[in-house]
Design a protein around this motif. Structure first.
Motif, PDB file in Angstrom:
ATOM      1  N   PHE A  15      -0.278  -5.803   8.694  1.00 30.23           N
ATOM      2  CA  PHE A  15       0.558  -4.774   8.093  1.00 30.23           C
ATOM      3  C   PHE A  15       1.939  -4.721   8.723  1.00 30.23           C
ATOM      4  N   GLY A  16       2.927  -4.390   7.908  1.00 26.66           N
ATOM      5  CA  GLY A  16       4.209  -3.950   8.431  1.00 26.66           C
ATOM      6  C   GLY A  16       4.066  -2.539   8.990  1.00 26.66           C
ATOM      7  N   LYS A  17       5.114  -2.052   9.628  1.00 28.93           N
ATOM      8  CA  LYS A  17       5.023  -0.751  10.296  1.00 28.93           C
ATOM      9  C   LYS A  17       5.229   0.434   9.366  1.00 28.93           C
ATOM     10  N   TYR A  54       0.837  -1.185   0.000  1.00 30.30           N
ATOM     11  CA  TYR A  54       0.000   0.000   0.000  1.00 30.30           C
ATOM     12  C   TYR A  54       0.883   1.249   0.000  1.00 30.30           C
ATOM     13  N   LYS A 102      -3.826  11.314   3.340  1.00 25.07           N
ATOM     14  CA  LYS A 102      -4.683  10.379   2.614  1.00 25.07           C
ATOM     15  C   LYS A 102      -4.644   9.009   3.278  1.00 25.07           C
ATOM     16  N   GLY A 103      -5.616   8.173   2.952  1.00 21.04           N
ATOM     17  CA  GLY A 103      -5.577   6.798   3.409  1.00 21.04           C
ATOM     18  C   GLY A 103      -4.675   5.961   2.517  1.00 21.04           C
ATOM     19  N   PRO A 104      -4.215   4.811   3.005  1.00 20.77           N
ATOM     20  CA  PRO A 104      -3.408   3.919   2.164  1.00 20.77           C
ATOM     21  C   PRO A 104      -4.212   3.440   0.960  1.00 20.77           C
ATOM     22  N   LEU A 125      -1.849 -11.670   4.068  1.00 19.02           N
ATOM     23  CA  LEU A 125      -3.198 -12.151   4.330  1.00 19.02           C
ATOM     24  C   LEU A 125      -3.262 -13.644   4.030  1.00 19.02           C
ATOM     25  N   PHE A 172       3.489   0.579   2.921  1.00 21.85           N
ATOM     26  CA  PHE A 172       3.213  -0.512   3.858  1.00 21.85           C
ATOM     27  C   PHE A 172       3.174  -1.832   3.095  1.00 21.85           C
ATOM     28  N   LEU A 181      -5.977  -8.559   7.254  1.00 22.11           N
ATOM     29  CA  LEU A 181      -4.696  -8.137   6.690  1.00 22.11           C
ATOM     30  C   LEU A 181      -3.742  -7.755   7.828  1.00 22.11           C
ATOM     31  N   GLN A 237       0.777   5.400   0.769  1.00 20.90           N
ATOM     32  CA  GLN A 237       0.004   6.428   1.470  1.00 20.90           C
ATOM     33  C   GLN A 237       0.677   7.781   1.360  1.00 20.90           C
TER      34      GLN A 237
END
Lengths: 112, 115
Positions: free
Chosen positions: A102-104, A36, A42-44, A93, A89, A100, A38
């Motif tokens: 996520f990595g940091k 993703y 904004k959102g990812p 999954l 990111f 999902l 970002q």
């Protein structure tokens, strides 16, 4: 077991260079690996994704490399541009973990 | 295009206030999620829902609750806002496909400041 470890935390690349972000996972039941992007405020948004039956997927300047035996996958941004400056990111999954993971995140800055 | 809409981009609330964050998706997705995003900590899952009136705790549910009365709407509630809940809040949705989740889509986020 459910973690996705992402590195580096931040990355500075010159315009035209290659940006590389790495992720590693433990759970072999994961079967979908998206990245993703970002932008600030904004959102990812989904950038590119891969399933473990292929070792590489390319979309324009963005490539995912996947190493199933090492349980690692990476994002390569070729010819990096200032407009690529964003937080990236990785995620995973599949298996018994329904959501999902996520990595940091990696904050990428591409200098002109 | 799938749209996930969060009602507010910026909110400033006082400590102790009850805060409602609203999220609506327009693509008939079964699953909805609330995350908070903080520098260096990435995206942390607060609550999720796989169906109307269903809710499950995520990794950091303390201090939060949720409501899902309609399929398209998922609300996050801060019962008594505290300064450590100052953060970016992100809503997301997904659907079930071939036994797994697919099509995670995020809203633009709500930046909440608690003073």
């Amino acid at each position: 077991q459910q973690q996705v470890k992402q590195s580096p935390q931040s990355l500075i690349v010159q315009k035209g260079g290659i940006s590389i972000i790495n992720c590693a996972y433990e759970n072999t039941a994961f079967d979908y690996f998206p990245w993703y992007q970002q932008f600030p405020g904004k959102g990812p948004a989904l950038l590119i994704a891969i399933r473990p039956d292929v070792s590489e997927k390319k979309e324009g300047r963005f490539t995912i490399s996947f190493n199933k035996s090492a349980k690692q996958f990476s994002l390569h941004i070729m010819d990096s541009q200032p407009g690529d400056s964003a937080t990236y990111f990785c995620a995973a999954l599949g298996g018994s973990q329904g959501n999902l993971i996520f990595g940091k995140g990696t904050k990428l800055s591409v200098k002109p | 295009d799938v749209k996930v809409t969060q009602s507010s981009r910026y909110l400033v609330k006082r400590t102790g206030e009850k805060v409602f964050l609203e999220c609506v998706q327009d693509m008939d997705h079964e699953n909805m999620f609330w995350y908070r995003q903080d520098p260096g900590l990435g995206l942390r899952l607060i609550y999720f829902s796989y169906d109307v009136k269903m809710k499950e705790k995520g990794d950091i549910p303390e201090g939060y609750s949720v409501s899902r009365e309609k399929k398209e709407r998922f609300s996050l509630i801060l019962e008594s806002a505290s300064t450590n809940q100052t953060s970016m809040y992100l809503c997301a949705s997904s659907l079930w496909h071939n036994g797994g989740q697919f099509g995670y889509t995020f809203g633009s986020g709500t930046r909440l400041t608690v003073v």
